[in-house]
Design a protein around this motif. Sequence first.
Motif, PDB file in Angstrom:
ATOM      1  N   LEU A  73       0.805  -1.227   0.000  1.00 46.01           N
ATOM      2  CA  LEU A  73       0.000   0.000   0.000  1.00 46.01           C
ATOM      3  C   LEU A  73       0.835   1.272   0.000  1.00 46.01           C
ATOM      4  CD1 LEU A  73      -2.647  -0.973   2.696  1.00 46.01           C
ATOM      5  CD2 LEU A  73      -2.931  -1.036   0.211  1.00 46.01           C
ATOM      6  N   GLN A  74       2.055   1.195   0.514  1.00 45.78           N
ATOM      7  CA  GLN A  74       2.862   2.398   0.687  1.00 45.78           C
ATOM      8  C   GLN A  74       3.258   2.995  -0.656  1.00 45.78           C
ATOM      9  OE1 GLN A  74       5.890   1.055   3.408  1.00 45.78           O
ATOM     10  NE2 GLN A  74       4.747   1.863   5.138  1.00 45.78           N
ATOM     11  N   GLY A  75       3.481   4.279  -0.616  1.00 46.02           N
ATOM     12  CA  GLY A  75       3.864   5.004  -1.814  1.00 46.02           C
ATOM     13  C   GLY A  75       3.084   6.304  -1.876  1.00 46.02           C
ATOM     14  N   GLU A  76       3.566   7.216  -2.686  1.00 44.79           N
ATOM     15  CA  GLU A  76       2.903   8.502  -2.873  1.00 44.79           C
ATOM     16  C   GLU A  76       2.629   9.204  -1.549  1.00 44.79           C
ATOM     17  OE1 GLU A  76      -0.470   8.221  -5.529  1.00 44.79           O
ATOM     18  OE2 GLU A  76       0.471   6.536  -6.545  1.00 44.79           O
ATOM     19  N   GLY A  77       3.564   9.075  -0.593  1.00 48.85           N
ATOM     20  CA  GLY A  77       3.443   9.794   0.668  1.00 48.85           C
ATOM     21  C   GLY A  77       2.459   9.233   1.664  1.00 48.85           C
ATOM     22  N   LEU A  78       1.916   8.066   1.412  1.00 46.47           N
ATOM     23  CA  LEU A  78       0.956   7.471   2.343  1.00 46.47           C
ATOM     24  C   LEU A  78       1.687   6.869   3.536  1.00 46.47           C
ATOM     25  CD1 LEU A  78      -1.980   6.642   2.981  1.00 46.47           C
ATOM     26  CD2 LEU A  78      -1.542   4.530   1.723  1.00 46.47           C
ATOM     27  N   GLU A  79       1.254   7.210   4.734  1.00 50.24           N
ATOM     28  CA  GLU A  79       1.837   6.645   5.953  1.00 50.24           C
ATOM     29  C   GLU A  79       0.979   5.470   6.412  1.00 50.24           C
ATOM     30  OE1 GLU A  79       2.653   7.896  10.566  1.00 50.24           O
ATOM     31  OE2 GLU A  79       2.764   9.471   9.044  1.00 50.24           O
ATOM     32  N   VAL A  80       1.590   4.278   6.425  1.00 51.04           N
ATOM     33  CA  VAL A  80       0.901   3.053   6.820  1.00 51.04           C
ATOM     34  C   VAL A  80       1.657   2.433   7.987  1.00 51.04           C
ATOM     35  CG1 VAL A  80       0.097   0.777   6.097  1.00 51.04           C
ATOM     36  CG2 VAL A  80       0.179   2.639   4.432  1.00 51.04           C
ATOM     37  N   SER A  81       0.938   2.114   9.054  1.00 53.39           N
ATOM     38  CA  SER A  81       1.549   1.425  10.184  1.00 53.39           C
ATOM     39  C   SER A  81       0.754   0.155  10.487  1.00 53.39           C
ATOM     40  CB  SER A  81       1.595   2.337  11.416  1.00 53.39           C
ATOM     41  OG  SER A  81       0.300   2.780  11.757  1.00 53.39           O
ATOM     42  N   CYS A  82       1.352  -0.720  11.281  1.00 59.30           N
ATOM     43  CA  CYS A  82       0.757  -2.013  11.602  1.00 59.30           C
ATOM     44  C   CYS A  82       0.714  -2.210  13.111  1.00 59.30           C
ATOM     45  CB  CYS A  82       1.570  -3.150  10.994  1.00 59.30           C
ATOM     46  SG  CYS A  82       1.782  -3.055   9.217  1.00 59.30           S
ATOM     47  N   LEU A  83      -0.296  -2.932  13.550  1.00 55.92           N
ATOM     48  CA  LEU A  83      -0.437  -3.231  14.965  1.00 55.92           C
ATOM     49  C   LEU A  83      -1.168  -4.553  15.111  1.00 55.92           C
ATOM     50  CD1 LEU A  83      -0.173  -2.216  17.936  1.00 55.92           C
ATOM     51  CD2 LEU A  83      -2.422  -1.149  17.611  1.00 55.92           C
ATOM     52  N   VAL A  84      -0.700  -5.368  16.057  1.00 56.32           N
ATOM     53  CA  VAL A  84      -1.391  -6.610  16.387  1.00 56.32           C
ATOM     54  C   VAL A  84      -1.846  -6.499  17.828  1.00 56.32           C
ATOM     55  CG1 VAL A  84      -1.196  -9.113  16.682  1.00 56.32           C
ATOM     56  CG2 VAL A  84       0.001  -7.988  14.796  1.00 56.32           C
ATOM     57  N   ARG A  85      -3.093  -6.837  18.049  1.00 55.90           N
ATOM     58  CA  ARG A  85      -3.654  -6.883  19.400  1.00 55.90           C
ATOM     59  C   ARG A  85      -4.319  -8.242  19.587  1.00 55.90           C
ATOM     60  NH1 ARG A  85      -4.977  -1.484  21.777  1.00 55.90           N
ATOM     61  NH2 ARG A  85      -2.976  -0.434  21.567  1.00 55.90           N
ATOM     62  N   HIS A  86      -4.566  -8.577  20.836  1.00 52.06           N
ATOM     63  CA  HIS A  86      -5.214  -9.842  21.171  1.00 52.06           C
ATOM     64  C   HIS A  86      -6.536  -9.561  21.856  1.00 52.06           C
ATOM     65  CE1 HIS A  86      -1.013 -10.897  20.673  1.00 52.06           C
ATOM     66  NE2 HIS A  86      -1.444 -12.103  20.360  1.00 52.06           N
ATOM     67  N   GLY A  87      -7.533 -10.391  21.577  1.00 51.48           N
ATOM     68  CA  GLY A  87      -8.845 -10.244  22.190  1.00 51.48           C
ATOM     69  C   GLY A  87      -9.926 -10.611  21.203  1.00 51.48           C
ATOM     70  N   HIS A  88     -11.116 -10.075  21.425  1.00 51.75           N
ATOM     71  CA  HIS A  88     -12.232 -10.301  20.506  1.00 51.75           C
ATOM     72  C   HIS A  88     -12.193  -9.194  19.459  1.00 51.75           C
ATOM     73  CE1 HIS A  88     -13.812 -13.535  22.893  1.00 51.75           C
ATOM     74  NE2 HIS A  88     -13.667 -12.782  23.968  1.00 51.75           N
TER      75      HIS A  88
END
Length: 144
Positions: A78-93
């Motif tokens: 997805l990255q490119g053209e100045g787009l800021e993308v981050s990722c996160l994993v959480r646990h739960g429902h």
Amino acid sequence: MAELFIVGVDGSDGARRAAAFAAKRARCVGAKVLLLGVIEWSRYAFYTPEELETRGRDKQRATERAEREVLRPLAESLQGEGLEVSCLVRHGHAAEVIQALAEERGASEVFVGREGRSPFVGALFGSVTHRIVSTSNVPVTVVP
């Protein structure tokens, strides 16, 4: 401050389409995109002593695998053209975690796929997407 779009990601085609749509919209409005993977994890489940010994390691391995195999590759696509993308994993429902994070981070919108990895299970036990749409305090975009 830039808007934040949260995308619920479960490795399905629907989640990939939701992420692509969110990225396209984010580029238009200058928003940031947070890809959120939720690993179903209950603190109320019963475990044997042997399972309890490895529970922490299992949780860490599941987190690393989700980041390595699902979230990072999707973020890179997805990255490119100045787009800021981050990722996160959480646990739960999943629905609860997505909603709580959206409120905690002040997200302006949540994006989810219409169908996740198992539409049959969702039809029997209640869909995460349906629950998010029904109870969210943040606007939700459902991507087919």
